[in-house]
Design a protein around this motif. Sequence first.
Motif, PDB file in Angstrom:
ATOM      1  N   ARG A  30       0.808  -1.224   0.000  1.00  0.00           N
ATOM      2  CA  ARG A  30       0.000   0.000   0.000  1.00  0.00           C
ATOM      3  C   ARG A  30       0.840   1.272   0.000  1.00  0.00           C
ATOM      4  N   ASP A  39      -1.483   7.229   7.994  1.00  0.00           N
ATOM      5  CA  ASP A  39      -2.363   6.235   7.366  1.00  0.00           C
ATOM      6  C   ASP A  39      -1.807   4.832   7.541  1.00  0.00           C
ATOM      7  N   TRP A  43      -3.751   1.751   9.264  1.00  0.00           N
ATOM      8  CA  TRP A  43      -3.935   0.458   8.611  1.00  0.00           C
ATOM      9  C   TRP A  43      -3.416  -0.670   9.496  1.00  0.00           C
TER      10      TRP A  43
END
Length: 258
Positions: A30, A39, A43
Amino acid sequence: MIEILDPTELPRARAAGSLVAHILQTLRGRCEVGTNLLDIDRWARSMIVEAGAQSCYVDYEPSFGRGPFGHYICTSVNDAVLHGLPHDYALADGDLLTLDLAVSSGGVVADSAVSFVVGDSKPPESVALIGATERALQAGIAAAGPGARIGDISHAIGSVLRDAGYSVNTEFGGHGVGSTMHQDPHVPNTGRPGRGYRLRPGLLLALEPWVMADTAELRTDADGWTLRSATGCRTAHSEHTIAITDDGAEVLTVPTRA
């Protein structure tokens, strides 16, 4: 404390290692130009919670840090090498990112780290740093087995790093794991063969070679956690959790291929 797992506990250690490897593999996939470190942390939290596991970092409060870590993964960028505190930063093309994750699952901890370059740029210095830590990690794993000593692992790791032209810092290194994240024995990234604790089946070790391009000196960032190279040079860090078995060293945190 040195903890030795009963053979019946090894399946739980494998499961913990598989979870950590899966999360790191997913996060790596990702991470792209523009991805924010916060982020990545969110996650990681989501995947840990979804798996019914527990973070080893969020409440971690050792003597070398400033208060509880407060996040679920270490995100170290470029000159940051260890304990990188996630913060509001968007990854740029060519950034060297290290993700370091420790999770407790089924009462057993697994710990792993991976370094990689974000985007299309592949700075040669960064590629060389990462390659050296990966080769050193494999050398350390190869030196581990029942009857070997911690010094054998340390010597194997340090020899690879020095042969690649890097200085070796011994302030932080590998360590035992088990029901908690950081246990004895300490595994320095350099040492003398034939010295130190003799390895026994049931011992779990997190081996973690890390280097800085042109220095062995660290400095602590203003956040009280992130450790950076004193010169601002780039850094890299690779880590696996292994189990000592009757047959040798079993790597618990290798990701499965897609």
